[in-house]
Design a protein around this motif. Structure first.
Motif, short mmCIF file in Angstrom:
data_model
loop_
_atom_site.label_atom_id
_atom_site.label_comp_id
_atom_site.label_asym_id
_atom_site.label_seq_id
_atom_site.Cartn_x
_atom_site.Cartn_y
_atom_site.Cartn_z
N VAL A 1 0.88 -1.16 0.00
CA VAL A 1 0.00 0.00 0.00
C VAL A 1 0.92 1.22 0.00
N ILE A 2 0.86 1.99 -1.08
CA ILE A 2 1.82 3.07 -1.30
C ILE A 2 1.09 4.40 -1.42
N GLU A 3 1.61 5.40 -0.74
CA GLU A 3 1.07 6.76 -0.85
C GLU A 3 1.98 7.57 -1.78
N PHE A 4 1.45 7.98 -2.92
CA PHE A 4 2.18 8.80 -3.89
C PHE A 4 1.73 10.25 -3.78
N LEU A 5 2.64 11.16 -4.06
CA LEU A 5 2.28 12.57 -4.24
C LEU A 5 2.15 12.81 -5.74
N ALA A 6 0.96 13.17 -6.19
CA ALA A 6 0.70 13.35 -7.63
C ALA A 6 1.42 14.61 -8.13
N SER A 7 2.32 14.43 -9.10
CA SER A 7 3.06 15.56 -9.65
C SER A 7 2.31 16.14 -10.86
N ASP A 8 2.73 17.32 -11.27
CA ASP A 8 2.03 17.98 -12.38
C ASP A 8 2.29 17.31 -13.72
N SER A 9 3.26 16.37 -13.77
CA SER A 9 3.55 15.69 -15.04
C SER A 9 2.86 14.33 -15.14
N SER A 10 2.10 13.96 -14.14
CA SER A 10 1.49 12.62 -14.13
C SER A 10 0.43 12.48 -15.22
N LYS A 11 0.35 11.29 -15.80
CA LYS A 11 -0.63 11.00 -16.85
C LYS A 11 -2.03 10.76 -16.29
N VAL A 12 -2.16 10.60 -14.97
CA VAL A 12 -3.46 10.24 -14.39
C VAL A 12 -4.26 11.46 -13.94
N LEU A 13 -3.71 12.65 -14.08
CA LEU A 13 -4.37 13.86 -13.57
C LEU A 13 -5.65 14.18 -14.34
N ASN A 14 -6.66 14.57 -13.58
CA ASN A 14 -7.91 15.14 -14.13
C ASN A 14 -8.65 14.20 -15.10
N VAL A 15 -8.45 12.89 -14.90
CA VAL A 15 -9.16 11.89 -15.70
C VAL A 15 -10.04 11.09 -14.75
N PRO A 16 -11.36 10.96 -15.02
CA PRO A 16 -12.20 10.13 -14.14
C PRO A 16 -11.60 8.73 -14.00
N LEU A 17 -11.60 8.20 -12.79
CA LEU A 17 -10.94 6.92 -12.55
C LEU A 17 -11.51 5.81 -13.43
N LYS A 18 -12.79 5.91 -13.76
CA LYS A 18 -13.41 4.87 -14.59
C LYS A 18 -12.80 4.82 -16.00
N ASP A 19 -12.17 5.92 -16.41
CA ASP A 19 -11.58 5.99 -17.75
C ASP A 19 -10.09 5.62 -17.76
N LEU A 20 -9.53 5.38 -16.58
CA LEU A 20 -8.12 4.97 -16.52
C LEU A 20 -8.01 3.46 -16.74
N GLU A 21 -7.12 3.05 -17.59
CA GLU A 21 -6.88 1.62 -17.82
C GLU A 21 -5.80 1.14 -16.85
N LEU A 22 -6.25 0.56 -15.73
CA LEU A 22 -5.34 0.14 -14.67
C LEU A 22 -4.85 -1.29 -14.92
N LYS A 23 -3.64 -1.55 -14.44
CA LYS A 23 -3.11 -2.90 -14.48
C LYS A 23 -3.94 -3.82 -13.57
N LYS A 24 -3.82 -5.11 -13.80
CA LYS A 24 -4.50 -6.09 -12.96
C LYS A 24 -3.94 -6.02 -11.54
N ASN A 25 -4.80 -6.26 -10.57
CA ASN A 25 -4.42 -6.25 -9.15
C ASN A 25 -3.89 -4.89 -8.69
N ILE A 26 -4.43 -3.84 -9.27
CA ILE A 26 -4.16 -2.47 -8.82
C ILE A 26 -5.47 -1.86 -8.36
N LEU A 27 -5.42 -1.19 -7.22
CA LEU A 27 -6.61 -0.54 -6.68
C LEU A 27 -6.23 0.84 -6.17
N ILE A 28 -6.98 1.86 -6.56
CA ILE A 28 -6.78 3.19 -5.98
C ILE A 28 -7.63 3.24 -4.71
N GLY A 29 -6.96 3.23 -3.58
CA GLY A 29 -7.64 3.07 -2.30
C GLY A 29 -8.12 4.36 -1.67
N GLY A 30 -7.56 5.47 -2.06
CA GLY A 30 -7.98 6.73 -1.47
C GLY A 30 -7.24 7.91 -2.08
#
Length: 450
Positions: free
Chosen positions: A383-412
Protein backbone atom coordinates in the motif's frame (compact mmCIF):
# COMPACT_ATOMS: atom_id res chain seq x y z
CA UNK A 1 21.02 2.37 -7.79
CA UNK A 2 24.26 1.74 -5.86
CA UNK A 3 23.61 1.28 -2.14
CA UNK A 4 26.22 0.78 0.58
CA UNK A 5 24.90 -0.59 3.89
CA UNK A 6 26.96 -0.60 7.08
CA UNK A 7 25.67 -3.01 9.72
CA UNK A 8 24.03 -6.35 8.88
CA UNK A 9 22.05 -6.97 12.04
CA UNK A 10 18.26 -7.38 12.11
CA UNK A 11 17.55 -3.98 10.55
CA UNK A 12 20.41 -4.14 8.05
CA UNK A 13 19.45 -7.65 6.93
CA UNK A 14 15.85 -6.59 6.35
CA UNK A 15 17.03 -3.65 4.21
CA UNK A 16 19.45 -5.88 2.28
CA UNK A 17 16.67 -8.37 1.56
CA UNK A 18 14.31 -5.73 0.18
CA UNK A 19 16.94 -3.76 -1.75
CA UNK A 20 18.42 -6.86 -3.39
CA UNK A 21 14.94 -8.09 -4.40
CA UNK A 22 14.48 -4.82 -6.28
CA UNK A 23 17.71 -5.37 -8.23
CA UNK A 24 19.81 -2.58 -6.75
CA UNK A 25 23.59 -2.90 -6.55
CA UNK A 26 24.09 -3.58 -2.83
CA UNK A 27 27.36 -3.58 -0.90
CA UNK A 28 27.25 -4.64 2.76
CA UNK A 29 29.95 -3.87 5.35
CA UNK A 30 30.01 -5.58 8.76
CA UNK A 31 32.81 -6.48 11.17
CA UNK A 32 31.47 -9.99 11.79
CA UNK A 33 32.74 -12.49 9.17
CA UNK A 34 29.97 -15.01 9.94
CA UNK A 35 27.30 -12.38 9.35
CA UNK A 36 28.88 -11.35 6.05
CA UNK A 37 29.08 -14.98 4.92
CA UNK A 38 25.39 -15.52 5.74
CA UNK A 39 24.31 -12.35 3.92
CA UNK A 40 26.34 -13.14 0.80
CA UNK A 41 25.06 -16.72 0.67
CA UNK A 42 21.46 -15.61 1.12
CA UNK A 43 21.29 -12.58 -1.17
CA UNK A 44 22.84 -11.37 -4.41
CA UNK A 45 25.05 -8.73 -2.80
CA UNK A 46 28.72 -7.94 -2.27
CA UNK A 47 29.85 -8.43 1.34
CA UNK A 48 32.92 -6.83 2.91
CA UNK A 49 34.16 -7.70 6.41
CA UNK A 50 35.52 -4.64 8.19
CA UNK A 51 34.83 -1.42 10.08
CA UNK A 52 32.24 0.65 8.20
CA UNK A 53 33.27 3.79 10.08
CA UNK A 54 36.80 3.58 8.67
CA UNK A 55 37.64 6.09 5.92
CA UNK A 56 39.85 3.54 4.14
CA UNK A 57 37.19 0.83 4.32
CA UNK A 58 34.52 3.12 2.89
CA UNK A 59 36.89 4.26 0.17
CA UNK A 60 37.67 0.63 -0.77
CA UNK A 61 33.98 -0.30 -0.82
CA UNK A 62 33.14 2.36 -3.41
CA UNK A 63 31.20 4.66 -1.10
CA UNK A 64 32.39 7.67 -3.12
CA UNK A 65 30.14 6.66 -6.02
CA UNK A 66 27.21 5.44 -3.92
CA UNK A 67 23.76 6.82 -4.62
CA UNK A 68 22.78 5.98 -1.06
CA UNK A 69 24.80 5.16 2.05
CA UNK A 70 22.93 3.59 4.99
CA UNK A 71 24.45 3.11 8.47
CA UNK A 72 22.41 0.87 10.77
CA UNK A 73 24.87 -0.52 13.34
CA UNK A 74 23.87 -0.74 17.00
CA UNK A 75 25.78 2.48 17.77
CA UNK A 76 24.12 5.83 17.03
CA UNK A 77 27.46 7.61 17.19
CA UNK A 78 29.11 5.18 14.77
CA UNK A 79 26.20 5.55 12.35
CA UNK A 80 26.38 9.33 12.36
CA UNK A 81 30.17 9.35 11.97
CA UNK A 82 29.97 6.80 9.14
CA UNK A 83 27.47 9.02 7.32
CA UNK A 84 29.69 12.06 7.78
CA UNK A 85 32.64 10.22 6.23
CA UNK A 86 30.47 8.87 3.40
CA UNK A 87 29.23 12.36 2.58
CA UNK A 88 32.77 13.71 2.56
CA UNK A 89 33.78 10.90 0.19
CA UNK A 90 30.99 11.81 -2.22
CA UNK A 91 27.97 9.62 -1.43
CA UNK A 92 24.89 11.40 -2.78
CA UNK A 93 22.57 10.66 0.13
CA UNK A 94 23.01 9.17 3.61
CA UNK A 95 20.67 7.57 6.12
CA UNK A 96 21.62 6.94 9.76
CA UNK A 97 19.86 4.83 12.34
CA UNK A 98 19.60 7.05 15.46
CA UNK A 99 17.70 5.57 18.41
CA UNK A 100 18.79 7.40 21.55
CA UNK A 101 15.97 9.20 23.36
CA UNK A 102 18.14 12.26 24.03
CA UNK A 103 19.36 12.53 20.44
CA UNK A 104 15.82 12.75 19.09
CA UNK A 105 15.46 16.14 20.80
CA UNK A 106 18.26 17.62 18.68
CA UNK A 107 18.06 15.48 15.56
CA UNK A 108 17.59 18.36 13.09
CA UNK A 109 20.67 20.16 14.41
CA UNK A 110 22.77 17.00 14.14
CA UNK A 111 21.62 16.00 10.68
CA UNK A 112 22.26 19.47 9.29
CA UNK A 113 25.72 19.62 10.80
CA UNK A 114 26.69 16.10 9.72
CA UNK A 115 25.15 16.22 6.27
CA UNK A 116 22.81 13.32 6.97
CA UNK A 117 19.94 13.20 4.48
CA UNK A 118 17.60 11.28 6.75
CA UNK A 119 17.51 9.44 10.06
CA UNK A 120 15.45 6.39 10.98
CA UNK A 121 14.42 5.39 14.46
CA UNK A 122 12.74 1.95 14.38
CA UNK A 123 12.02 2.02 18.09
CA UNK A 124 10.30 5.40 17.92
CA UNK A 125 8.25 4.28 14.91
CA UNK A 126 7.28 1.09 16.74
CA UNK A 127 6.15 3.12 19.76
CA UNK A 128 3.98 5.31 17.51
CA UNK A 129 2.38 2.27 15.91
CA UNK A 130 1.67 0.74 19.33
CA UNK A 131 0.16 4.03 20.44
CA UNK A 132 -2.21 4.02 17.46
CA UNK A 133 -3.33 0.51 18.39
CA UNK A 134 -3.84 1.45 22.04
CA UNK A 135 -6.04 4.34 20.92
CA UNK A 136 -7.95 2.04 18.58
CA UNK A 137 -8.04 -1.31 20.44
CA UNK A 138 -10.56 -2.88 18.04
CA UNK A 139 -7.85 -3.03 15.37
CA UNK A 140 -5.09 -5.58 14.94
CA UNK A 141 -2.95 -2.91 13.34
CA UNK A 142 -3.29 0.77 12.43
CA UNK A 143 -1.04 2.54 9.91
CA UNK A 144 -1.48 6.13 8.79
CA UNK A 145 -1.13 8.27 5.67
CA UNK A 146 -0.78 12.01 5.10
CA UNK A 147 0.25 12.79 8.67
CA UNK A 148 -2.76 10.97 10.14
CA UNK A 149 -5.42 12.20 7.71
CA UNK A 150 -6.18 8.61 6.63
CA UNK A 151 -5.85 5.23 8.33
CA UNK A 152 -5.08 1.76 7.06
CA UNK A 153 -6.79 -0.43 9.64
CA UNK A 154 -6.60 -4.21 9.96
CA UNK A 155 -9.70 -5.86 11.48
CA UNK A 156 -10.56 -9.48 12.24
CA UNK A 157 -13.95 -10.90 11.27
CA UNK A 158 -15.43 -12.95 14.11
CA UNK A 159 -17.65 -15.94 13.39
CA UNK A 160 -20.74 -14.08 14.61
CA UNK A 161 -19.97 -10.92 12.58
CA UNK A 162 -22.72 -9.53 10.37
CA UNK A 163 -20.13 -9.35 7.58
CA UNK A 164 -20.02 -13.15 7.22
CA UNK A 165 -21.79 -14.24 4.04
CA UNK A 166 -22.27 -10.68 2.83
CA UNK A 167 -20.79 -9.24 -0.35
CA UNK A 168 -18.54 -6.20 -0.21
CA UNK A 169 -21.01 -4.26 -2.34
CA UNK A 170 -23.91 -4.99 0.04
CA UNK A 171 -21.93 -4.22 3.17
CA UNK A 172 -20.55 -0.93 1.82
CA UNK A 173 -24.07 0.17 0.88
CA UNK A 174 -25.58 -1.01 4.16
CA UNK A 175 -23.03 0.60 6.45
CA UNK A 176 -23.17 3.96 4.71
CA UNK A 177 -19.64 4.77 5.86
CA UNK A 178 -16.97 6.11 3.44
CA UNK A 179 -14.50 3.22 3.61
CA UNK A 180 -12.64 1.04 1.13
CA UNK A 181 -11.70 -2.58 1.85
CA UNK A 182 -8.42 -2.71 -0.05
CA UNK A 183 -7.19 -6.21 0.81
CA UNK A 184 -8.42 -9.36 2.52
CA UNK A 185 -6.21 -12.03 4.04
CA UNK A 186 -7.79 -15.48 3.99
CA UNK A 187 -5.36 -18.01 5.38
CA UNK A 188 -2.15 -17.49 3.42
CA UNK A 189 -3.99 -15.99 0.44
CA UNK A 190 -4.32 -12.27 -0.20
CA UNK A 191 -7.26 -10.97 -2.21
CA UNK A 192 -7.80 -7.48 -3.61
CA UNK A 193 -11.61 -7.63 -3.50
CA UNK A 194 -14.20 -6.52 -6.01
CA UNK A 195 -17.79 -5.59 -5.14
CA UNK A 196 -18.87 -9.23 -5.55
CA UNK A 197 -16.39 -10.50 -2.96
CA UNK A 198 -18.11 -12.39 -0.09
CA UNK A 199 -16.69 -12.21 3.44
CA UNK A 200 -16.02 -15.29 5.55
CA UNK A 201 -15.37 -15.78 9.25
CA UNK A 202 -11.69 -15.41 10.22
CA UNK A 203 -10.95 -13.11 7.28
CA UNK A 204 -8.59 -10.26 8.09
CA UNK A 205 -9.63 -7.13 6.27
CA UNK A 206 -7.54 -4.04 5.54
CA UNK A 207 -9.64 -0.88 5.44
CA UNK A 208 -8.70 2.59 4.17
CA UNK A 209 -10.72 5.44 5.66
CA UNK A 210 -10.57 8.61 7.69
CA UNK A 211 -10.10 8.18 11.44
CA UNK A 212 -13.69 9.25 12.03
CA UNK A 213 -15.02 6.71 9.52
CA UNK A 214 -12.96 3.95 11.17
CA UNK A 215 -14.66 4.67 14.49
CA UNK A 216 -18.12 4.65 12.94
CA UNK A 217 -17.32 1.37 11.17
CA UNK A 218 -16.35 -0.55 14.31
CA UNK A 219 -19.41 0.78 16.14
CA UNK A 220 -21.76 -0.32 13.34
CA UNK A 221 -20.12 -3.74 13.20
CA UNK A 222 -20.45 -4.20 16.95
CA UNK A 223 -16.68 -4.37 17.42
CA UNK A 224 -16.43 -1.36 19.70
CA UNK A 225 -14.45 -1.97 22.90
CA UNK A 226 -14.17 0.06 26.06
CA UNK A 227 -11.22 2.44 26.15
CA UNK A 228 -7.99 1.13 27.60
CA UNK A 229 -6.60 2.76 30.72
CA UNK A 230 -4.22 0.48 32.65
CA UNK A 231 -1.21 -0.58 30.56
CA UNK A 232 1.43 -3.16 31.57
CA UNK A 233 4.70 -3.20 29.63
CA UNK A 234 7.23 -6.03 29.91
CA UNK A 235 10.77 -4.93 29.14
CA UNK A 236 12.44 -1.52 29.46
CA UNK A 237 14.22 -1.02 26.18
CA UNK A 238 14.17 1.99 23.88
CA UNK A 239 10.66 1.32 22.57
CA UNK A 240 9.38 1.31 26.15
CA UNK A 241 10.98 4.69 26.83
CA UNK A 242 9.25 6.34 23.88
CA UNK A 243 5.97 4.51 24.41
CA UNK A 244 5.68 5.03 28.16
CA UNK A 245 6.41 8.73 27.76
CA UNK A 246 3.61 9.04 25.19
CA UNK A 247 1.18 6.96 27.25
CA UNK A 248 1.76 9.03 30.38
CA UNK A 249 1.28 12.28 28.45
CA UNK A 250 -2.07 10.88 27.30
CA UNK A 251 -3.14 10.03 30.87
CA UNK A 252 -2.75 6.25 30.79
CA UNK A 253 -1.67 4.37 33.90
CA UNK A 254 1.64 2.68 33.08
CA UNK A 255 3.35 -0.21 34.88
CA UNK A 256 6.69 -1.49 33.57
CA UNK A 257 8.41 -4.73 34.57
CA UNK A 258 12.13 -4.97 33.87
CA UNK A 259 14.58 -7.65 35.03
CA UNK A 260 17.70 -5.42 34.89
CA UNK A 261 17.85 -3.22 38.06
CA UNK A 262 20.03 -0.61 36.32
CA UNK A 263 17.62 -0.20 33.38
CA UNK A 264 14.66 -0.12 35.74
CA UNK A 265 16.26 2.62 37.84
CA UNK A 266 17.13 4.73 34.80
CA UNK A 267 13.60 4.47 33.45
CA UNK A 268 12.03 5.26 36.82
CA UNK A 269 14.14 8.43 37.03
CA UNK A 270 13.29 9.43 33.47
CA UNK A 271 9.55 8.72 33.86
CA UNK A 272 8.62 9.34 37.50
CA UNK A 273 4.87 8.96 36.79
CA UNK A 274 5.34 5.36 35.64
CA UNK A 275 5.37 2.45 38.11
CA UNK A 276 8.57 0.51 37.46
CA UNK A 277 8.97 -2.98 38.96
CA UNK A 278 12.27 -4.88 39.05
CA UNK A 279 11.50 -8.50 38.22
CA UNK A 280 11.38 -11.27 35.65
CA UNK A 281 8.57 -10.53 33.22
CA UNK A 282 8.28 -14.21 32.32
CA UNK A 283 7.54 -15.18 35.94
CA UNK A 284 3.83 -15.97 36.05
CA UNK A 285 3.63 -15.53 39.82
CA UNK A 286 5.09 -12.03 39.52
CA UNK A 287 2.72 -11.17 36.70
CA UNK A 288 -0.27 -12.28 38.76
CA UNK A 289 0.94 -10.32 41.79
CA UNK A 290 1.44 -7.19 39.71
CA UNK A 291 -2.09 -7.38 38.33
CA UNK A 292 -1.70 -8.59 34.75
CA UNK A 293 -5.21 -10.03 34.87
CA UNK A 294 -6.66 -6.59 35.65
CA UNK A 295 -4.63 -4.76 33.00
CA UNK A 296 -6.44 -3.43 29.96
CA UNK A 297 -3.42 -4.05 27.74
CA UNK A 298 -0.20 -6.02 27.99
CA UNK A 299 2.68 -5.02 25.72
CA UNK A 300 5.63 -7.41 25.46
CA UNK A 301 8.83 -5.57 24.52
CA UNK A 302 11.73 -7.65 25.81
CA UNK A 303 14.69 -8.23 23.52
CA UNK A 304 13.88 -11.92 23.11
CA UNK A 305 11.11 -12.93 20.67
CA UNK A 306 10.46 -16.26 22.39
CA UNK A 307 10.00 -14.59 25.77
CA UNK A 308 7.59 -12.03 24.30
CA UNK A 309 5.53 -14.82 22.78
CA UNK A 310 5.37 -16.85 26.01
CA UNK A 311 4.29 -13.81 28.04
CA UNK A 312 1.67 -12.95 25.40
CA UNK A 313 0.29 -16.48 25.55
CA UNK A 314 -0.06 -16.18 29.30
CA UNK A 315 -1.79 -12.79 28.97
CA UNK A 316 -4.15 -14.38 26.45
CA UNK A 317 -4.93 -17.13 28.97
CA UNK A 318 -5.89 -14.43 31.47
CA UNK A 319 -8.23 -12.84 28.88
CA UNK A 320 -6.40 -9.50 28.78
CA UNK A 321 -8.34 -7.16 26.46
CA UNK A 322 -5.44 -6.14 24.26
CA UNK A 323 -2.11 -7.90 23.73
CA UNK A 324 0.71 -6.40 21.66
CA UNK A 325 3.84 -8.42 20.97
CA UNK A 326 7.16 -7.27 19.54
CA UNK A 327 8.89 -9.84 17.32
CA UNK A 328 11.63 -9.57 14.73
CA UNK A 329 11.59 -13.01 13.14
CA UNK A 330 8.94 -13.26 10.44
CA UNK A 331 8.21 -16.91 11.30
CA UNK A 332 7.25 -15.91 14.83
CA UNK A 333 5.00 -13.14 13.56
CA UNK A 334 3.23 -15.68 11.38
CA UNK A 335 2.83 -18.02 14.36
CA UNK A 336 1.10 -15.37 16.44
CA UNK A 337 -1.16 -14.40 13.55
CA UNK A 338 -2.10 -18.05 12.94
CA UNK A 339 -3.39 -18.42 16.50
CA UNK A 340 -5.27 -15.13 16.18
CA UNK A 341 -3.74 -13.49 19.21
CA UNK A 342 -3.44 -9.75 19.49
CA UNK A 343 -1.22 -7.41 17.51
CA UNK A 344 2.33 -8.02 16.31
CA UNK A 345 4.93 -5.26 15.95
CA UNK A 346 8.22 -5.61 14.03
CA UNK A 347 10.59 -2.62 14.33
CA UNK A 348 12.86 -4.01 11.61
CA UNK A 349 9.99 -4.19 9.12
CA UNK A 350 8.98 -0.62 9.92
CA UNK A 351 12.54 0.56 9.28
CA UNK A 352 12.88 -1.47 6.09
CA UNK A 353 9.60 -0.07 4.73
CA UNK A 354 10.74 3.49 5.43
CA UNK A 355 14.04 2.98 3.64
CA UNK A 356 12.58 1.09 0.69
CA UNK A 357 10.05 3.89 0.16
CA UNK A 358 12.96 6.37 0.20
CA UNK A 359 14.97 4.22 -2.25
CA UNK A 360 12.03 3.92 -4.65
CA UNK A 361 11.36 7.66 -4.46
CA UNK A 362 15.03 8.43 -5.12
CA UNK A 363 15.18 5.96 -8.02
CA UNK A 364 12.20 7.62 -9.68
CA UNK A 365 13.34 10.47 -11.87
CA UNK A 366 9.95 11.03 -13.51
CA UNK A 367 7.84 12.73 -10.92
CA UNK A 368 5.53 11.22 -8.30
CA UNK A 369 7.17 10.96 -4.90
CA UNK A 370 6.56 7.98 -2.62
CA UNK A 371 5.50 9.42 0.72
CA UNK A 372 4.63 6.23 2.60
CA UNK A 373 4.89 2.51 1.95
CA UNK A 374 3.43 -0.43 3.88
CA UNK A 375 3.80 -4.12 3.08
CA UNK A 376 0.93 -6.41 4.04
CA UNK A 377 0.69 -10.14 4.68
CA UNK A 378 4.31 -11.25 4.42
CA UNK A 379 5.08 -8.70 1.68
CA UNK A 380 2.42 -10.03 -0.70
CA UNK A 381 0.69 -6.65 -1.09
CA UNK A 382 1.98 -3.08 -0.94
CA UNK A 383 0.00 0.00 0.00
CA UNK A 384 1.82 3.07 -1.30
CA UNK A 385 1.07 6.76 -0.85
CA UNK A 386 2.18 8.80 -3.89
CA UNK A 387 2.28 12.57 -4.24
CA UNK A 388 0.70 13.35 -7.63
CA UNK A 389 3.06 15.56 -9.65
CA UNK A 390 2.03 17.98 -12.38
CA UNK A 391 3.55 15.69 -15.04
CA UNK A 392 1.49 12.62 -14.13
CA UNK A 393 -0.63 11.00 -16.85
CA UNK A 394 -3.46 10.24 -14.39
CA UNK A 395 -4.37 13.86 -13.57
CA UNK A 396 -7.91 15.14 -14.13
CA UNK A 397 -9.16 11.89 -15.70
CA UNK A 398 -12.20 10.13 -14.14
CA UNK A 399 -10.94 6.92 -12.55
CA UNK A 400 -13.41 4.87 -14.59
CA UNK A 401 -11.58 5.99 -17.75
CA UNK A 402 -8.12 4.97 -16.52
CA UNK A 403 -6.88 1.62 -17.82
CA UNK A 404 -5.34 0.14 -14.67
CA UNK A 405 -3.11 -2.90 -14.48
CA UNK A 406 -4.50 -6.09 -12.96
CA UNK A 407 -4.42 -6.25 -9.15
CA UNK A 408 -4.16 -2.47 -8.82
CA UNK A 409 -6.61 -0.54 -6.68
CA UNK A 410 -6.78 3.19 -5.98
CA UNK A 411 -7.64 3.07 -2.30
CA UNK A 412 -7.98 6.73 -1.47
CA UNK A 413 -7.26 10.32 -2.47
CA UNK A 414 -6.25 12.85 0.16
CA UNK A 415 -6.86 16.46 -0.82
CA UNK A 416 -6.46 19.36 1.61
CA UNK A 417 -6.29 16.89 4.53
CA UNK A 418 -9.66 15.38 3.57
CA UNK A 419 -10.00 11.71 2.67
CA UNK A 420 -11.87 10.91 -0.56
CA UNK A 421 -12.91 7.27 -0.95
CA UNK A 422 -12.89 7.17 -4.75
CA UNK A 423 -15.71 6.27 -7.10
CA UNK A 424 -15.55 5.90 -10.88
CA UNK A 425 -16.20 9.63 -11.29
CA UNK A 426 -13.43 10.69 -8.89
CA UNK A 427 -10.25 12.13 -10.35
CA UNK A 428 -6.74 12.96 -9.20
CA UNK A 429 -5.44 16.53 -9.02
CA UNK A 430 -1.90 17.85 -8.84
CA UNK A 431 -0.67 17.75 -5.21
CA UNK A 432 -3.09 15.02 -4.10
CA UNK A 433 -1.84 12.15 -1.98
CA UNK A 434 -2.94 8.99 -3.77
CA UNK A 435 -3.10 5.66 -1.94
CA UNK A 436 -2.47 2.72 -4.28
CA UNK A 437 -2.86 -0.96 -3.39
CA UNK A 438 -0.76 -3.28 -5.55
CA UNK A 439 0.55 -6.82 -5.76
CA UNK A 440 3.65 -5.56 -7.58
CA UNK A 441 6.34 -3.06 -6.65
CA UNK A 442 5.68 0.44 -7.99
CA UNK A 443 8.11 3.34 -8.22
CA UNK A 444 5.80 5.95 -9.77
CA UNK A 445 2.09 6.74 -9.80
CA UNK A 446 1.92 6.41 -13.60
CA UNK A 447 2.97 2.74 -13.27
CA UNK A 448 -0.61 1.88 -12.27
CA UNK A 449 -1.56 2.29 -15.95
CA UNK A 450 -1.43 -0.54 -18.48
Amino acid sequence: MKIVIVGAGKIGSAIVKNASMENHEVIVIDDNPEVIERIVNQFDVLGICGNGVSYEMQKASGTATADLFIAVTTSDEANMLACLIAKKLGAKNTIARVRDYEYTKQIELMTDALGITRTINPEHEASKEIMRIINFPEAIKVDSFAHGSADLTELYIQEDSELVGQSLMNITSKLGVPILVCAVQRGNEVIIPTGKFVFEAKDKIHVISSQEASRILVNKLGLSKSKLKDIMIIGAGKITTYLADSLIKNNFNVKIIEIDPKKAKELAELLPKATVIVGDGSDQNLLREEGMKDSDAVICLTGIDEENIIISLYANKLFVKKIITKVNRASFAGLLESIEMGSVISPQDLAANQIISYIRGSSNTRGSNILTLYKLVDNQVEVIEFLASDSSKVLNVPLKDLELKKNILIGGIIRNHKVIIPSGMSFIEKGDSVIVVSKEALNDLDEILM
